[in-house]
Design a protein around this motif. Structure first.
Motif, mmCIF file in Angstrom:
data_model
loop_
_atom_site.group_PDB
_atom_site.id
_atom_site.type_symbol
_atom_site.label_atom_id
_atom_site.label_comp_id
_atom_site.label_asym_id
_atom_site.label_seq_id
_atom_site.Cartn_x
_atom_site.Cartn_y
_atom_site.Cartn_z
ATOM 1 N N THR B 53 49.512 54.950 70.015
ATOM 2 C CA THR B 53 49.113 53.968 69.814
ATOM 3 C C THR B 53 47.578 55.294 69.961
ATOM 4 N N GLY B 54 48.138 56.407 70.126
ATOM 5 C CA GLY B 54 47.138 57.581 69.908
ATOM 6 C C GLY B 54 46.646 57.900 71.374
ATOM 7 N N ASP B 75 41.250 57.506 65.192
ATOM 8 C CA ASP B 75 40.057 56.694 64.850
ATOM 9 C C ASP B 75 39.411 55.520 64.717
ATOM 10 N N LYS B 78 42.976 53.300 65.824
ATOM 11 C CA LYS B 78 42.570 52.672 66.635
ATOM 12 C C LYS B 78 41.954 50.766 66.619
ATOM 13 N N ARG B 79 41.228 50.933 65.301
ATOM 14 C CA ARG B 79 40.498 49.756 65.567
ATOM 15 C C ARG B 79 40.791 48.682 64.603
ATOM 16 N N TYR B 83 46.278 46.583 71.789
ATOM 17 C CA TYR B 83 47.408 46.730 72.749
ATOM 18 C C TYR B 83 47.951 46.476 74.053
ATOM 19 N N PHE B 103 36.290 42.325 75.471
ATOM 20 C CA PHE B 103 37.075 43.131 74.318
ATOM 21 C C PHE B 103 36.960 43.205 73.630
ATOM 22 N N GLY B 105 33.688 42.853 72.496
ATOM 23 C CA GLY B 105 32.615 43.494 72.183
ATOM 24 C C GLY B 105 32.842 45.092 71.481
ATOM 25 N N ILE B 106 34.079 45.024 72.813
ATOM 26 C CA ILE B 106 34.280 46.792 72.980
ATOM 27 C C ILE B 106 35.095 46.961 71.011
ATOM 28 N N TYR B 107 35.645 45.442 70.354
ATOM 29 C CA TYR B 107 36.529 45.825 69.252
ATOM 30 C C TYR B 107 35.066 45.407 68.365
ATOM 31 N N GLY B 108 33.914 45.526 68.188
ATOM 32 C CA GLY B 108 32.742 45.253 67.469
ATOM 33 C C GLY B 108 32.452 43.969 66.931
ATOM 34 N N LEU B 109 33.197 42.566 67.357
ATOM 35 C CA LEU B 109 33.259 41.805 66.736
ATOM 36 C C LEU B 109 31.161 41.095 67.231
#
Lengths: 368, 253
Positions: B53-54, B75, B78-79, B83, B103, B105-109
């Motif tokens: 998972t980096g 990077d 991650k997108r 997790y 979450f 929002g964090i994933y850009g939805l």
């Protein structure tokens, strides 16, 4: 950017949902400045004293009246013999005994300087010293007046003038000190604890696995505290100015700029602490011992740096609050501009860079 | 050929000083499968997952996740992943809806998309009326189900679950696995670590780790057949014990 805003919103929700945090964030600064302002005072007022007067002439009576009229002293007893001095000190009601010798008035009219003996209760040495100084000042002043009227003979008199704080108000020291303290506490403690909380609950991992960059995660955590710390800085200045009459001689803009730089330094320190602590308790203890106590004791807030042993003076140079305190005193009390504070500002910026550098290094070690 | 291998791990080594946490692991995960990582605490499951998972960097080895190299394209990876860790389910002082929104929002939805997916999650879990409840007030089993739904809110290619069901009873675990099957059917690859042997039975394929080494990799059916055991628990005990015995033997002379 949109991702980042979501993170900010979340952090504010955390803060506002937690009543205890809110109370600490907004209640503490004001309470603290009021406590420091009202309770810790270096000036004296209405000190109970006793007088042993062997002369009992008009001059000593006038001097006694002057002492009482000053508002600093309250003559509780007129003693009859030196034996009583000890008793009254033991009783603890009086802090000082002033002894006037025989023939006080005659000596003064003859142009000789009569002596006055001050006996002080030095169980609290600082306080005794201050009380002694006040008494001395009033007696000298009185002697000067009298001798001028009576014989026109003028000796050398010393007249002190306290620049930048004419009335010797201790709040002039405590307001800047409290500002430094509050900003340090909020910025470093709250941010280190809030980052450590994410680590403790494991949510930090979730954020780091997400497409957010580590720097965004950290900024998202600390930005709200920058804003809150700033609001608090303004409210402390206002309380200081309106309630305690601390002046703001210099530029408000410069004061704000310096405060922002100090806040960033404190935040960097908080971030550094959070990189080496895995839970909230550790972060809190580290902040307490690494930041709070030195900020209180070594910054010049309570004890003058010049009076410290050389080693501690040297140690105080690595306390960010020392430099910030310097800056705000220069701006608020002396009205100094950029020319007088750029060195201190540079030191703060240098500290910021060092703390961030260490944090980044710690973070990388953790990844590997 | 690489197309249906969504994770490729070759010779993955992770050392902490002298301690070898992952000892030259080799495995592939196929697209759409439920891949289980089985082992006792300290066997190296979480370390391996952190590398994938980096969160952590491997000491050496070639690793590809969702078609991207972990060294070069962290990077991008991650997108494409979700997790869920064992410690954390959700922010307890936020409501269910706020957690989903955060979450998402964090994933850009987009806001619209978040709304749509929130509604879907709430309906799927049958908790439409609880959207504004604080997560902290929910039982653990619920938190975990919601956390899983949140972990896949952005439709990742792979979702990594690090002991997702630790601390709940078998019935709640079974319900949780219904959600996992559902996600797998939608084409999401599931990579799950566990030390519950009943969960191992639910996986398509299982890798067993002991002391940082991978000592078996197969479907649960094949393993049971190969070792002539009734269930995965017995298989695991046999394998783990054998490994330990073998390792200690030379010193016992």
């Amino acid at each position: 950017m949109k991702r980042f805003i979501g993170l900010l919103q979340k952090e504010f929700l955390h803060i506002f949902r937690d009543v205890r945090t809110i109370m600490i964030l907004f209640g503490m600064p004001v309470v603290q400045i009021l406590i420091f302002g009202y309770v810790i005072k270096n000036e004296v007022s209405e000190v109970d004293i006793a007088v042993l007067d062997y002369s009992r002439d008009e001059t000593t009576i006038a001097l006694k009246n002057k002492l009482e009229a000053s508002g600093y002293f309250n003559i509780l007893y007129e003693l009859q013999s030196p034996k009583e001095i000890h008793e009254h000190f033991k009783e603890g009601k009086i802090k000082e005994v002033i002894v006037f010798p025989k023939g006080f008035s005659e000596k003064l009219t003859q142009g000789k300087s009569p002596s006055v003996q001050l006996i002080l209760d030095a169980t609290d040495p600082n306080y005794a010293q201050i009380v002694g100084q006040y008494t001395e000042a009033i007696c000298l002043d009185f002697g000067l007046q009298e001798s001028q009227i009576i014989s026109q003979s003028s000796g050398i008199s010393i007249q002190n003038r306290m620049f930048f704080n004419e009335k010797m108000e201790s709040s002039y020291l405590f307001v800047p000190g409290t500002m430094a303290f509050i900003l340090m506490l909020l910025s470093a403690l709250m941010s280190s604890v809030s980052i450590a909380r994410e680590k403790e609950f494991g949510s930090m991992e979730i954020l780091l696995v997400s497409p957010l960059k580590p720097i965004q995660v950290v900024l998202g955590k600390v930005m709200p505290y920058v804003i809150l710390a700033f609001a608090n800085a303004v409210s402390v200045i206002l309380v200081g100015n309106l309630v305690f009459g601390v002046p703001i001689e210099g530029s408000m803009l410069l004061l704000m700029l310096a405060s922002v730089i100090f806040v960033f330094t404190a935040l960097a320190l908080g971030i550094m602490i959070s990189t080496i602590s895995n839970n909230q308790l550790t972060a809190m203890m580290m902040s307490m011992f690494v930041l709070m106590l030195p900020t209180m004791l070594l910054s010049g807030f309570i004890f003058p740096i010049e009076n410290m042993p050389v080693f501690l003076q040297w140690l105080s140079t690595i306390i960010p609050a020392r430099w910030y305190l310097d800056i705000i005193k220069i701006i608020m009390l002396k009205g100094g501009g950029m020319a007088f504070i750029w060195q201190q500002l540079l030191i703060l910026i240098g500290m910021f860079v060092v703390f961030i550098g260490i944090s980044v290094k710690n973070y990388k070690i953790r990844l590997e | 050929m690489t197309n249906d291998k969504i994770i490729i791990v070759k010779d993955m080594l992770k050392k902490f000083g002298d301690f070898v946490a992952n000892d030259h692991l080799n495995f592939d995960v196929h697209r759409g499968e439920i891949f289980g990582f089985l082992g006792a605490n300290g066997a190296g499951k979480t370390t391996a997952m952190k590398i994938l998972t980096g969160l952590s960097k491997p000491s050496s080895g070639e690793i590809t996740v969702a078609g991207y190299d972990v060294y070069k394209s962290g990077d991008t990876i991650k997108r494409n992943i979700g997790y869920m860790s064992q410690k954390f389910s959700l922010y307890e002082d936020l409501t269910i809806a706020e957690n989903i929104r955060l979450f998402g929002g964090i994933y850009g939805l987009s806001r619209k998309e978040i709304k749509k997916r929130s509604a879907k999650i709430l309906t799927q879990l049958g908790i439409e009326d609880m959207a504004n409840k604080l997560v902290g007030s929910l039982p653990l089993g619920w938190k975990q189900k919601i956390a899983f739904s949140v972990a896949i809110v952005h439709d990742p290619a792979i979702v990594f679950l690090d002991e997702p069901t630790s601390g709940v009873d078998p019935i709640t675990r079974r319900q949780f696995w219904d959600l996992i099957y559902d996600a797998a059917q939608r084409g999401i690859t599931i990579f799950v670590t566990t030390h519950y042997m009943d969960e191992a039975e639910y996986c398509d394929r299982v890798a067993i780790l002991v002391d940082g080494k991978m000592i078996a990799l197969d479907s649960p059916q094949q393993m049971k057949k190969a070792y002539k055991k009734q269930n995965m628990n017995d298989v695991f005990v046999e394998l783990a014990r054998g490994k330990r015995f073998f390792e200690k033997a030379p010193n016992n002379k």
